[in-house]
Design a protein around this motif. Structure first.
Motif, PDB file in Angstrom:
ATOM      1  N   VAL A   2       0.849  -1.185   0.000  1.00 50.32           N
ATOM      2  CA  VAL A   2       0.000   0.000   0.000  1.00 50.32           C
ATOM      3  C   VAL A   2       0.885   1.235   0.000  1.00 50.32           C
ATOM      4  CG1 VAL A   2      -1.698   1.329   1.305  1.00 50.32           C
ATOM      5  CG2 VAL A   2      -1.867  -1.164   1.210  1.00 50.32           C
ATOM      6  N   SER A  25      -3.230   3.596  -2.192  1.00 49.11           N
ATOM      7  CA  SER A  25      -3.380   2.644  -3.286  1.00 49.11           C
ATOM      8  C   SER A  25      -3.946   1.353  -2.709  1.00 49.11           C
ATOM      9  CB  SER A  25      -2.028   2.387  -3.945  1.00 49.11           C
ATOM     10  OG  SER A  25      -1.149   1.775  -3.016  1.00 49.11           O
ATOM     11  N   GLY A  26      -4.330   0.433  -3.574  1.00 52.39           N
ATOM     12  CA  GLY A  26      -4.785  -0.858  -3.094  1.00 52.39           C
ATOM     13  C   GLY A  26      -6.289  -1.012  -3.133  1.00 52.39           C
TER      14      GLY A  26
END
Length: 123
Positions: A2, A25-26
Protein backbone atom coordinates in the motif's frame (compact mmCIF):
# COMPACT_ATOMS: atom_id res chain seq x y z
CA UNK A 1 1.81 -3.21 -0.86
CA UNK A 2 0.00 0.00 0.00
CA UNK A 3 1.30 3.44 -0.88
CA UNK A 4 0.12 6.48 1.04
CA UNK A 5 0.45 10.05 -0.18
CA UNK A 6 -0.38 12.99 2.08
CA UNK A 7 -1.41 16.46 0.94
CA UNK A 8 -2.85 19.66 2.37
CA UNK A 9 -0.22 20.77 4.85
CA UNK A 10 1.19 24.25 5.15
CA UNK A 11 1.46 27.34 7.30
CA UNK A 12 -1.52 28.66 9.24
CA UNK A 13 -2.05 31.14 12.06
CA UNK A 14 -3.11 29.99 15.49
CA UNK A 15 -6.86 29.50 15.61
CA UNK A 16 -7.01 28.61 11.94
CA UNK A 17 -7.86 25.38 10.16
CA UNK A 18 -6.29 22.95 7.73
CA UNK A 19 -7.47 19.74 6.15
CA UNK A 20 -5.00 16.97 5.42
CA UNK A 21 -5.71 14.26 2.89
CA UNK A 22 -4.10 10.86 2.44
CA UNK A 23 -4.67 8.92 -0.77
CA UNK A 24 -4.03 5.20 -0.59
CA UNK A 25 -3.38 2.64 -3.29
CA UNK A 26 -4.79 -0.86 -3.09
CA UNK A 27 -8.15 -2.55 -3.27
CA UNK A 28 -8.78 -3.37 0.41
CA UNK A 29 -8.71 0.15 1.82
CA UNK A 30 -12.04 -0.26 3.59
CA UNK A 31 -10.65 -3.10 5.74
CA UNK A 32 -7.72 -1.10 7.09
CA UNK A 33 -7.41 1.02 10.17
CA UNK A 34 -6.31 4.43 8.91
CA UNK A 35 -4.56 6.79 11.26
CA UNK A 36 -2.69 10.05 11.58
CA UNK A 37 0.44 10.42 13.64
CA UNK A 38 2.59 13.49 14.12
CA UNK A 39 6.16 14.26 15.04
CA UNK A 40 7.28 17.59 16.39
CA UNK A 41 10.94 18.64 16.27
CA UNK A 42 12.97 16.79 18.86
CA UNK A 43 10.05 14.60 19.91
CA UNK A 44 8.90 11.09 19.20
CA UNK A 45 6.19 10.35 16.68
CA UNK A 46 2.85 10.30 18.47
CA UNK A 47 -0.64 9.11 17.70
CA UNK A 48 -3.24 11.75 16.80
CA UNK A 49 -6.35 10.05 15.42
CA UNK A 50 -7.60 6.80 13.89
CA UNK A 51 -10.52 5.52 11.85
CA UNK A 52 -11.39 1.87 12.18
CA UNK A 53 -12.74 -0.28 9.36
CA UNK A 54 -16.26 0.15 10.77
CA UNK A 55 -15.73 3.94 10.62
CA UNK A 56 -15.48 4.30 14.38
CA UNK A 57 -12.99 6.97 15.34
CA UNK A 58 -10.85 7.82 18.32
CA UNK A 59 -8.41 10.56 19.19
CA UNK A 60 -5.49 11.49 21.34
CA UNK A 61 -6.49 13.75 24.21
CA UNK A 62 -4.34 16.55 22.79
CA UNK A 63 -6.51 16.85 19.66
CA UNK A 64 -9.90 15.64 20.84
CA UNK A 65 -12.64 18.16 20.09
CA UNK A 66 -10.47 20.03 17.57
CA UNK A 67 -9.51 17.41 14.99
CA UNK A 68 -11.82 15.14 13.01
CA UNK A 69 -10.73 12.08 11.07
CA UNK A 70 -12.93 10.78 8.27
CA UNK A 71 -12.62 8.40 5.35
CA UNK A 72 -14.06 8.00 1.89
CA UNK A 73 -13.70 4.34 0.99
CA UNK A 74 -14.87 4.96 -2.57
CA UNK A 75 -11.91 7.30 -3.05
CA UNK A 76 -9.42 5.35 -0.91
CA UNK A 77 -8.80 8.55 1.01
CA UNK A 78 -8.64 9.51 4.66
CA UNK A 79 -8.87 13.07 5.89
CA UNK A 80 -7.87 14.98 8.99
CA UNK A 81 -9.78 18.20 9.56
CA UNK A 82 -7.85 20.32 12.02
CA UNK A 83 -9.59 23.28 13.64
CA UNK A 84 -8.57 25.72 16.36
CA UNK A 85 -4.95 25.01 15.61
CA UNK A 86 -2.31 25.83 18.21
CA UNK A 87 1.43 26.41 17.84
CA UNK A 88 1.99 23.11 19.66
CA UNK A 89 0.26 21.33 16.76
CA UNK A 90 3.28 22.18 14.61
CA UNK A 91 4.71 18.89 13.39
CA UNK A 92 5.21 16.61 10.45
CA UNK A 93 1.98 14.66 10.05
CA UNK A 94 2.06 11.08 8.85
CA UNK A 95 -0.70 8.96 7.43
CA UNK A 96 -0.56 5.29 8.42
CA UNK A 97 -2.45 2.13 7.52
CA UNK A 98 -2.84 -1.07 9.48
CA UNK A 99 -4.12 -4.33 8.05
CA UNK A 100 -5.94 -4.91 11.31
CA UNK A 101 -9.31 -3.26 11.12
CA UNK A 102 -9.28 -2.25 14.76
CA UNK A 103 -5.72 -1.24 15.44
CA UNK A 104 -4.68 1.02 18.26
CA UNK A 105 -2.37 3.94 18.85
CA UNK A 106 0.97 2.16 18.82
CA UNK A 107 3.25 2.81 15.85
CA UNK A 108 4.19 -0.85 15.76
CA UNK A 109 0.63 -1.81 14.79
CA UNK A 110 0.82 0.04 11.50
CA UNK A 111 2.13 -1.59 8.36
CA UNK A 112 2.37 1.30 5.91
CA UNK A 113 3.37 4.94 6.24
CA UNK A 114 3.24 8.02 4.09
CA UNK A 115 6.23 10.29 3.60
CA UNK A 116 4.87 12.93 5.95
CA UNK A 117 3.73 16.49 5.45
CA UNK A 118 4.62 19.63 7.36
CA UNK A 119 2.05 21.60 9.33
CA UNK A 120 3.24 24.83 10.90
CA UNK A 121 1.07 26.92 13.19
CA UNK A 122 2.31 30.43 13.89
CA UNK A 123 1.43 32.33 17.06
Amino acid sequence: QVQLVESGGGLVQAGGSLRLSCAASGRTFSRYTMAWFRQAPGKEREFAAASWSDRSTYYADAVKGRFTISRDNAKNTVYLQMNSLKPEDTAVYYCAAAQGGFSGRSRSEYDYWGQGIQVTVSS
